[in-house]
Scaffold this motif. Structure first.
Motif, short mmCIF file in Angstrom:
data_model
loop_
_atom_site.label_atom_id
_atom_site.label_comp_id
_atom_site.label_asym_id
_atom_site.label_seq_id
_atom_site.Cartn_x
_atom_site.Cartn_y
_atom_site.Cartn_z
N CYS A 42 0.81 -1.22 0.00
CA CYS A 42 0.00 0.00 0.00
C CYS A 42 0.85 1.27 0.00
O CYS A 42 0.35 2.35 -0.26
N GLY A 43 2.12 1.14 0.33
CA GLY A 43 3.00 2.31 0.30
C GLY A 43 3.19 2.98 1.65
O GLY A 43 3.81 4.04 1.75
N GLN A 44 2.68 2.35 2.70
CA GLN A 44 2.74 3.00 4.01
C GLN A 44 4.15 3.28 4.51
O GLN A 44 4.42 4.36 5.03
N ALA A 45 5.02 2.29 4.33
CA ALA A 45 6.39 2.48 4.82
C ALA A 45 7.04 3.68 4.14
O ALA A 45 7.73 4.48 4.77
N HIS A 46 6.80 3.81 2.85
CA HIS A 46 7.35 4.95 2.12
C HIS A 46 6.75 6.26 2.64
O HIS A 46 7.46 7.19 2.98
N TYR A 47 5.43 6.27 2.69
CA TYR A 47 4.74 7.51 3.06
C TYR A 47 5.15 7.97 4.46
O TYR A 47 5.52 9.12 4.66
N ASN A 48 5.10 7.06 5.40
CA ASN A 48 5.36 7.45 6.78
C ASN A 48 6.82 7.77 7.06
O ASN A 48 7.14 8.38 8.07
N ARG A 53 6.22 11.02 -2.40
CA ARG A 53 6.15 10.88 -3.84
C ARG A 53 6.48 9.46 -4.29
O ARG A 53 6.01 9.00 -5.33
N GLU A 54 7.32 8.78 -3.52
CA GLU A 54 7.63 7.39 -3.85
C GLU A 54 6.43 6.48 -3.56
O GLU A 54 6.29 5.41 -4.14
N ALA A 55 5.59 6.92 -2.62
CA ALA A 55 4.42 6.10 -2.25
C ALA A 55 3.30 6.23 -3.27
O ALA A 55 2.45 5.35 -3.38
N GLU A 56 3.29 7.32 -4.02
CA GLU A 56 2.18 7.57 -4.94
C GLU A 56 1.97 6.47 -5.98
O GLU A 56 0.84 6.02 -6.18
N PRO A 57 3.05 6.02 -6.67
CA PRO A 57 2.83 4.95 -7.65
C PRO A 57 2.28 3.67 -7.01
O PRO A 57 1.51 2.94 -7.65
N LEU A 58 2.66 3.42 -5.76
CA LEU A 58 2.17 2.23 -5.08
C LEU A 58 0.68 2.36 -4.78
O LEU A 58 -0.09 1.41 -4.92
N ALA A 59 0.27 3.57 -4.38
CA ALA A 59 -1.14 3.81 -4.10
C ALA A 59 -1.95 3.68 -5.39
O ALA A 59 -3.04 3.11 -5.42
N ARG A 60 -1.37 4.20 -6.47
CA ARG A 60 -2.08 4.11 -7.75
C ARG A 60 -2.19 2.66 -8.20
O ARG A 60 -3.23 2.22 -8.69
N HIS A 61 -1.11 1.92 -8.00
CA HIS A 61 -1.13 0.49 -8.32
C HIS A 61 -2.23 -0.21 -7.52
O HIS A 61 -2.98 -1.03 -8.06
N PHE A 62 -2.33 0.15 -6.26
CA PHE A 62 -3.37 -0.44 -5.40
C PHE A 62 -4.75 -0.17 -5.99
O PHE A 62 -5.59 -1.07 -6.10
N SER A 63 -4.98 1.07 -6.40
CA SER A 63 -6.31 1.40 -6.93
C SER A 63 -6.56 0.71 -8.27
O SER A 63 -7.68 0.33 -8.57
N ASP A 64 -5.49 0.50 -9.05
CA ASP A 64 -5.64 -0.23 -10.32
C ASP A 64 -6.05 -1.68 -10.06
O ASP A 64 -6.91 -2.24 -10.73
N MET B 425 14.42 2.78 -0.46
CA MET B 425 13.00 3.05 -0.66
C MET B 425 12.64 2.96 -2.15
O MET B 425 11.60 2.46 -2.51
N ARG B 426 13.54 3.47 -2.98
CA ARG B 426 13.28 3.42 -4.42
C ARG B 426 13.29 1.98 -4.93
O ARG B 426 12.47 1.59 -5.74
N ALA B 427 14.25 1.20 -4.41
CA ALA B 427 14.32 -0.20 -4.81
C ALA B 427 13.06 -0.93 -4.39
O ALA B 427 12.49 -1.72 -5.16
N ALA B 428 12.60 -0.64 -3.18
CA ALA B 428 11.38 -1.29 -2.69
C ALA B 428 10.19 -0.89 -3.55
O ALA B 428 9.35 -1.71 -3.89
N ARG B 429 10.16 0.38 -3.91
CA ARG B 429 9.06 0.84 -4.74
C ARG B 429 9.07 0.12 -6.08
O ARG B 429 8.05 -0.31 -6.59
#
Lengths: 251, 492
Positions: A42-48, A53-64, B425-429
């Motif tokens: 879901c991108g939580q680790a990135h976001y928190n 901005r790194e979490a955004e693609p993960l959130a979008r992926h989740f919604s896809d 973080m980028r790698a994880a993403r």
């Protein structure tokens, strides 16, 4: 009813038993469960940690991945809170930064459909007695994001109280954080460990065999502390307790 | 994972010591748990607490939005009431103004009401350098000053000291500063309070200059308000000939009626009292009564810059009740000193990096001094979403971004020391954006699980130093699902 199981990356990789328990439990309750294979994190680790901005693609992926489903169920209070609390915030920030509304729109589609497991059972399915059997002395730790983020209230407790054979004992200082906090556990490991040790000592004082919670990340930290402190207690996800029956008891 | 995950500087290093000090941890635990339970009771008594909290938030937000107008109104009201207003852009300017005002009276000592603003600007030290001795008169502040310690808590500066320690400090130090402690002083609270009373009375009756902060300033009347428990503040506010109040510009409320909200929420949140024992209010000067000279020094010191930040500005709503400190599990273990600022705890973790910027190691580490458990937000009587601001400031630290410094918009670069973390973080993403890669990683972990060490080397020690690792399962969930359910989306 057909729902998508959002298992979370931690459960998928380290705690597959929790996922199997959710599938077993929901199937028993007459729910058709899908596991969209394209799901990741879901991108939580990135976001928190500050990498919004790194979490955004993960959130979008989740919604896809999950957008088409009627309901999305997750056995994690903190990943559930990420979607419900923080996705709207991410969408709003993207819009405020002049990057249009597409992210906000995509995320808004999944937000109201995402339920933490105990919420789904009590609010959507309307059950508190799921027909479970678990003859153990159990104490319950309400994790922070479930408690304060999602406001799960007494739902997990009501579910546990209806489990046959289960003796629920009060955890002193239950509302206090166990000290996991994602990357906090690494960045401030001394404080994190001190919080974890206090949580485990409180759990030990109840005489319970099992500490139960609705989030495996917190249980990973608490459980790792339990074995290190040689308490003999076991951390168990609530889904595994609720899935356990007399015919097929959980270990 | 990267070296920077554990290579964090100031806060973790300071907390490392505190966590290993059993006396300190015992003192903090006892004090925070006691006040936490009392506060919960005091708040539960009020049936409209949620509305009061929301009203407080709105009043503060409204005031901050129109701060320029209310500041001008305040200056006019104070001046009309016989006071003089001074404006200080930063700590140095404020200290210079106060030192000059004291020198103009010909005095070389002042009595002080406990004040966060004067601590923030380091006023006592600045006055000392000018040959002026400032005496703290709040009991806890006195304890801290006597042993040349630093405050550890906003409301209870000596929270980290127990009674026995305080007795020893009094016996050892009081004589150096004035009237010595009575013979045979014990550590009972009544005796300790009496010793402080005798010691302080001498100063109250002698001092010609008093220095205070203020909890609130009412724009419409020019009234300043100090809320306290001991009465020492009232002595400082009424006995001297000259009163100098040093206050942050965000402390304004528009009208007298707004006090109604905060005079309910502040005491219940801070000392768990229905009403605080002393609420002192003063408006300019009055003939033949109280101080005949009144100066108000309004300090900015980073506040206007903070106000420019849309997410972070909510920190300026803070009424310094310290409820967030008392519920914070991190504060409870690390103690106030670890925060490296006069504002410790969760509020300090968001206020200091905004007022001071994130350039120093300690300021860059403060936004991470939280597990984001949310207890601070829940108790905050003005609903500051501290976790939201913490995450916002973390983003500033690791990604940089636009901030306002001294009124100018500047583009901040990411703080040093996060390069490896960013790469991780980028790698994880990337892996999470490619389910196949994630799956490959999971399978590799499962296949090699017999070779996984029980404890991790290098930076991983931050985890495995105190916690065991969970065993990696023989099969990740998605493989099980594919094996048993065919693995097609939607197909069962």
């Amino acid at each position: 009813m057909r729902v998508a199981l959002f298992l979370t990356c931690v459960n998928d990789t380290l705690y597959p038993d929790t996922g199997r328990a959710v599938v077993k439990l929901l199937t028993r309750l007459g729910v058709e469960v899908d596991f969209p294979m394209a799901q990741t994190c879901c991108g939580q680790a990135h976001y928190n940690t500050g990498y919004r901005r790194e979490a955004e693609p993960l959130a979008r992926h989740f919604s896809d991945v999950f957008g088409e489903y009627e309901a999305i169920v997750t056995p994690s209070g903190s990943c559930g809170a990420m979607v419900r609390e923080l996705y709207p915030r991410m969408g709003a920030r993207a819009r405020a930064e002049g990057r249009g509304s597409t992210l906000a729109t995509a995320l808004a589609a999944v937000v109201p459909k995402t339920y933490e497991l105990t919420e789904f059972l009590v609010d959507v399915l309307g059950v508190t007695d799921v027909g479970a059997y678990y003859p153990h002395r159990v104490t319950y730790h309400p994790t922070c994001h479930g408690l304060r983020g999602l406001g799960l209230g007494d739902r997990p407790r009501r579910l546990l109280e209806a489990v046959k054979g289960l003796e629920l004992v009060e955890l002193p200082g239950a509302d206090e954080c166990c000290g996991f906090g994602g990357t906090f556990a690494l960045k401030n490991s001394d404080v994190s460990a001190a919080m974890g040790a206090d949580k485990v000592r409180n759990a030990e004082s109840t005489g319970a065999e099992v500490l139960c919670a609705a989030d495996n990340s917190c249980l990973m930290h608490i459980g790792g502390t339990m074995t290190r402190l040689r308490t003999g207690m076991r951390p168990v996800h609530i889904a595994e307790i609720l899935a356990s029956t007399e015919e097929e008891p959980a270990l | 994972m990267s070296g920077t995950f554990v290579g964090m500087p100031a806060f973790p290093a300071a907390a490392h010591e505190a966590v290993r000090n059993p006396t300190l941890r015992g003192n903090l635990r006892h004090a925070t748990h006691t006040i936490r339970a009392k506060r919960e009771k005091a708040v539960a008594e009020v049936s409209d607490w949620a509305q009061l909290r929301e009203a407080g938030r709105r009043i503060k937000d409204h005031t901050l939005r129109h701060l320029d107008r209310y500041l001008v109104q305040l200056e006019e009201s104070v001046t009309a009431a016989g006071g003089t207003v001074h404006w200080a852009v930063d700590a140095d300017e404020a200290n210079r103004i106060v030192a000059d005002l004291v020198k103009a009276t010909g005095e070389s000592e002042v009595v002080k009401v406990k004040s966060m603003a004067t601590q923030e600007i380091g006023l006592n030290e600045a006055l000392e350098a000018e040959g002026i001795r400032a005496y703290e008169t709040d009991l806890a502040e006195l304890i801290v000053q006597l042993c040349e310690d630093r405050p550890s808590h906003i409301l209870v500066p000596a929270i980290h000291r127990n009674r026995g320690e305080i007795r020893d400090i009094f016996v050892r130090e009081m004589g150096e500063w004035g009237r010595p402690a009575p013979e045979g002083l014990t550590d009972t609270p009544a005796e300790l309070a009496e010793a402080a009373r005798l010691h302080l009375r001498e100063k109250f009756l002698r001092a010609k200059v008093g220095i205070s902060g203020a909890n609130f300033m009412v724009a419409e009347t020019g009234t300043l308000v100090v809320v306290e428990s001991e009465g020492n503040g009232r002595m400082c506010l009424t006995l001297p000939e000259t009163l100098i109040s040093v206050v942050g510009i965000e402390k304004i409320v528009p009208a007298w009626r707004d006090l109604e909200v905060f005079l309910q929420t502040l005491p219940r949140s801070s000392t768990a009292e229905r009403m605080n024992p002393y609420t002192s209010m003063w408006t300019g000067t009055a003939d033949e009564d109280g101080p005949q000279n009144f100066h108000l020094v309004l300090i900015d010191n980073g506040r206007t810059d903070t106000l420019a930040d849309e997410v972070g500005r909510q920190a300026l709503r803070c009424i310094r009740c310290s409820a967030c400190l008392n519920v914070c599990p991190v504060y409870e273990r690390a103690g106030g000193h670890a925060y490296g600022s006069v504002y410790p705890g969760p509020i300090g973790a968001i206020l200091s990096p905004q007022l001071r910027g994130t350039a120093s190691e300690i300021d860059a580490s403060l936004p991470y001094a939280s597990s984001l458990c949310g207890a601070c937000y829940e108790v905050c009587p003005v609903a500051i979403d501290i976790p939201e601001v913490l995450v916002h400031l973390r983003e500033r630290v690791v990604a940089g971004g636009q901030v306002t410094r001294n009124g100018n918009k500047v583009l901040l670069k990411p703080a040093k020391g996060h390069a490896a973390e960013r790469a991780a973080m980028r790698a994880a993403r990337w892996a999470f954006a490619h389910p196949g890669a994630l799956r490959g990683g999971q399978r590799l972990a499962s296949r090699t699980r017999r070779f996984h060490p029980r404890t991790l080397p290098g930076p991983g020690r931050a985890w495995s130093g105190s916690r065991d690792l969970p065993p990696v399962p023989s099969e990740p969930f998605r493989d099980w699902w594919q094996r048993t359910h065919g693995g097609k989306d939607g197909a069962k």
